[in-house]
Scaffold this active site. Structure first.
Site, mmCIF file in Angstrom:
data_model
loop_
_atom_site.group_PDB
_atom_site.id
_atom_site.type_symbol
_atom_site.label_atom_id
_atom_site.label_comp_id
_atom_site.label_asym_id
_atom_site.label_seq_id
_atom_site.Cartn_x
_atom_site.Cartn_y
_atom_site.Cartn_z
ATOM 1 N N HIS A 15 7.945 -31.003 36.356
ATOM 2 C CA HIS A 15 6.759 -31.516 37.057
ATOM 3 C C HIS A 15 7.218 -32.265 38.292
ATOM 4 O O HIS A 15 8.245 -32.947 38.278
ATOM 5 C CB HIS A 15 5.966 -32.476 36.149
ATOM 6 N N ASP A 68 0.831 -27.965 30.371
ATOM 7 C CA ASP A 68 0.612 -26.528 30.113
ATOM 8 C C ASP A 68 1.402 -26.012 28.922
ATOM 9 O O ASP A 68 1.088 -24.955 28.380
ATOM 10 C CB ASP A 68 0.962 -25.728 31.376
HETATM 11 C C1 SDX Z 1 0.637 -28.382 36.744
HETATM 12 O O1 SDX Z 1 1.156 -31.607 40.427
HETATM 13 C C2 SDX Z 1 0.388 -31.710 39.378
HETATM 14 O O2 SDX Z 1 -0.106 -32.775 39.055
HETATM 15 C C3 SDX Z 1 0.123 -30.407 38.641
HETATM 16 C C4 SDX Z 1 -0.551 -30.532 37.290
HETATM 17 C C5 SDX Z 1 -1.989 -30.997 37.417
HETATM 18 O O3 SDX Z 1 -2.516 -31.545 36.431
HETATM 19 O O4 SDX Z 1 -2.610 -30.718 38.478
HETATM 20 O O5 SDX Z 1 0.158 -31.432 36.463
HETATM 21 C C6 SDX Z 1 -0.617 -29.169 36.580
HETATM 22 O O6 SDX Z 1 0.728 -27.619 37.652
HETATM 23 C C7 SDX Z 1 1.802 -28.628 35.804
HETATM 24 C C8 SDX Z 1 3.060 -27.763 36.161
HETATM 25 C C9 SDX Z 1 2.862 -26.357 35.590
HETATM 26 N N1 SDX Z 1 3.913 -25.445 36.090
HETATM 27 C C10 SDX Z 1 4.890 -24.999 35.284
HETATM 28 O O7 SDX Z 1 5.056 -25.365 34.121
HETATM 29 C C11 SDX Z 1 5.791 -23.948 35.946
HETATM 30 C C12 SDX Z 1 7.270 -24.271 35.659
HETATM 31 N N2 SDX Z 1 7.654 -25.496 36.386
HETATM 32 C C13 SDX Z 1 8.244 -25.332 37.687
HETATM 33 O O8 SDX Z 1 7.872 -24.249 38.437
HETATM 34 C C14 SDX Z 1 8.433 -26.660 38.432
HETATM 35 O O9 SDX Z 1 8.926 -27.565 37.529
HETATM 36 C C15 SDX Z 1 7.234 -27.281 39.144
HETATM 37 C C16 SDX Z 1 6.617 -26.332 40.093
HETATM 38 C C17 SDX Z 1 6.214 -27.730 38.143
HETATM 39 C C18 SDX Z 1 7.748 -28.508 39.906
HETATM 40 O O10 SDX Z 1 8.557 -28.035 40.915
HETATM 41 P P1 SDX Z 1 9.336 -29.069 41.921
HETATM 42 O O11 SDX Z 1 8.902 -30.463 41.725
HETATM 43 O O12 SDX Z 1 9.244 -28.487 43.281
HETATM 44 O O13 SDX Z 1 10.799 -29.052 41.356
HETATM 45 P P2 SDX Z 1 11.943 -28.149 41.911
HETATM 46 O O14 SDX Z 1 11.458 -26.755 42.020
HETATM 47 O O15 SDX Z 1 12.512 -28.818 43.120
HETATM 48 O O16 SDX Z 1 13.007 -28.195 40.689
HETATM 49 C C19 SDX Z 1 14.023 -29.167 40.649
HETATM 50 C C20 SDX Z 1 15.153 -28.453 39.900
HETATM 51 C C21 SDX Z 1 15.528 -27.098 40.509
HETATM 52 O O17 SDX Z 1 16.879 -26.848 40.175
HETATM 53 P P3 SDX Z 1 18.053 -27.217 41.271
HETATM 54 O O18 SDX Z 1 17.635 -26.598 42.600
HETATM 55 O O19 SDX Z 1 18.074 -28.732 41.328
HETATM 56 O O20 SDX Z 1 19.318 -26.603 40.698
HETATM 57 O O21 SDX Z 1 14.720 -28.153 38.550
HETATM 58 C C22 SDX Z 1 14.711 -26.734 38.374
HETATM 59 C C23 SDX Z 1 14.700 -26.105 39.746
HETATM 60 O O22 SDX Z 1 15.273 -24.806 39.707
HETATM 61 N N3 SDX Z 1 13.490 -26.427 37.610
HETATM 62 C C24 SDX Z 1 13.425 -25.571 36.588
HETATM 63 C C25 SDX Z 1 12.093 -25.644 36.141
HETATM 64 N N4 SDX Z 1 11.402 -26.506 36.888
HETATM 65 C C26 SDX Z 1 12.268 -26.992 37.813
HETATM 66 N N5 SDX Z 1 14.363 -24.775 36.017
HETATM 67 C C27 SDX Z 1 13.932 -24.024 34.965
HETATM 68 N N6 SDX Z 1 12.668 -24.039 34.460
HETATM 69 C C28 SDX Z 1 11.722 -24.838 35.022
HETATM 70 N N7 SDX Z 1 10.494 -24.854 34.542
#
Ligand code: SDX
Length: 427
Positions: free
Chosen positions: A316, A373
């Protein structure tokens, strides 16, 4: 007393710029850099808005480190455990919980407004049966704008609230109709004798005429425990500060478009699997994994930097601790396991994912915890709601948050059209 300012110095030119620190009532302070471009001729650079406060708001507060969430100052756990979704809607719109009489009148108004214009019902016929309900829902909400021109220019509080009540009450009907269209079965009209959540489940499940399923024991009515579970899910989804879809809603509000096309834009933005679409992907992912012994291999895939596969329902932008909504849903799963007949195989796989991910350094070092989720889908599956309706359920819960944020934007006299700049690296 030390001045609450920050001075930025350009080490190339020696120029310095001083900006005020704005105090918040909770959480992080804010550096007011609104004049930075006119002072320095430079832009700040923050793609994804990881360090940017886009507005001032009094609606929802999140503390990502503590895993805290409040609507109008009230903790989410208190709201989920002691108040209904309609009470939460009233709280978000009016900044206070309703009296008993106010709640009764609000409930009646929402029941009365749940009906749709006949013309709008015909819109669904334009869509193929296999259309995803999010596509039909987004289109139907845009079309709703053409039935309520008067909401383009509202001047007073009553007009804003009427517009808000109208969309809150019609979204469940539109979502249920989108679902029934996808099955090719007749619509079940809203029933004025039913409360918000029972009405939605009835429109989803009932036979024409509102008749519930008939078994040897008689009509299988919707159980109170099902209503409570879904009502809690709506409350947990009601608002969430400046998330991606709310940012889109505020962006559309800033151009002066009809409020319902702002909501439709929010629906479209929410559909993405990085955002609200994740709840559908979580269950699809668990079903694809298929058994507990295959979980480890999937976790390794999610960790592979060369693989864009991500563990749906984890991570998140704000929460670097457990999402408080996820904690409440996890508790609800345990509480309802027997009463709702939760799919224990799905739960076993989900719990294994959680167990491995929460102890694996890749996730721990990146503060990747389960988010809302991750847990919603198992309860919705037990409520006999198909995956394709998971994100529409998120829409039903979130519409009150979007419209409350829309109203706050409109009432903010300092608000301007959203128009960010760029770092140009072309020719
Ligand atoms: C919602 O914003 C809100 O408030 C949203 C929400 C709401 O109520 O409105 O809470 C609802 O959207 C919840 C989130 C639902 N999405 C998912 O579950 C999809 C999976 N999660 C990811 O796509 C991700 O965690 C996000 C999109 C939720 C957050 O992305 P960020 O903050 O841009 O984080 P990032 O992509 O910069 O990740 C940081 C690191 C990265 O690795 P490095 O580059 O540091 O090596 O963490 C890794 C990412 O690759 N990473 C994951 C991951 N989420 C982040 N690796 C594997 N699996 C994951 N789920």
């Amino acid at each position: 007393m030390k001045k609450s300012t920050v001075t930025l110095t350009n080490n190339q030119t020696g120029d310095s710029y001083e900006y005020s620190i704005l105090e918040s009532t909770r959480g992080s302070k804010v550096l007011d850099i609104r004049t930075f471009f006119s002072d320095s001729g430079m832009f700040t650079y923050d793609p994804g808005f990881t360090s940017t406060a886009a507005c001032e708001s009094t609606i929802t507060f999140i503390d990502g480190k503590k895993g805290e969430l409040r609507y109008r100052g009230i903790d989410i756990e208190a709201l989920a455990n002691k108040h209904s979704y309609l009470e939460t809607c009233f709280l978000l719109l009016n900044s206070r919980l309703p009296s008993e009489k106010e709640l009764h009148n609000f409930d009646l108004e929402i029941r009365h407004r749940a009906y749709l214009h006949r013309g709008l019902q015909k819109l669904f016929d334009a869509f193929p049966d296999n259309a995803h309900p999010m596509a039909t829902l987004s289109a139907a909400v845009t079309s709703l704008a053409s039935f309520y021109d008067e909401h383009i220019d509202m001047e007073n509080e009553d007009e804003y609230l009427e517009m808000a009540h109208r969309i809150i009450s019609k979204i469940p009907t539109l979502a249920a109709f989108a679902y029934r269209h996808s099955l090719g079965i007749p619509f079940v009209e809203p029933d004025i004798d039913l409360g918000f959540t029972k009405n939605f489940l009835t429109m989803m499940r009932a036979y024409p005429g509102g008749k519930m399923h008939l078994s040897v024991e008689g009509h299988e009515d919707i159980k109170d425990v099902e209503i409570r579970a879904l009502d809690t899910i709506f409350t947990l989804h009601a608002d969430h500060e400046q998330n991606a879809s709310t940012t889109v809603v505020r962006g559309v509000a800033s151009t002066g478009a009809h409020p319902y096309v702002a909501i439709s834009s929010g629906i479209s933005a929410l559909w993405g699997r990085a955002h609200g679409g994740a709840n559908e992907s979580v269950i699809a992912q668990i079903e694809y994994i298929g058994s507990v012994d295959k979980v480890k291999a999937f976790i390794e895939k999610a960790k592979d930097p060369d693989d864009d596969f991500r563990l749906m329902g984890f991570g998140h932008r704000v929460y670097k601790n457990f999402d408080p909504r996820a904690k409440i849903l996890k508790g609800l799963q345990d509480e309802l396991r027997d009463e709702l007949g939760l799919d224990t195989e799905l739960m076993k796989i989900a719990r294994k994912i959680e167990e491995i991910a929460l102890s694996d350094d890749y996730f721990v070092s990146r503060n990747l915890y389960p988010n809302i989720d991750f847990y919603t889908g198992i309860i919705l599956t037990a409520l006999k709601i198909p995956k394709s309706m998971f994100t529409p359920i998120f829409v039903i819960g979130r519409t009150v948050g979007w419209i409350t944020q829309w109203i706050e934007f409109k009432k903010d006299e300092t608000s301007k059209i959203a128009r960010p700049r760029q770092l140009y690296s072309g020719k």
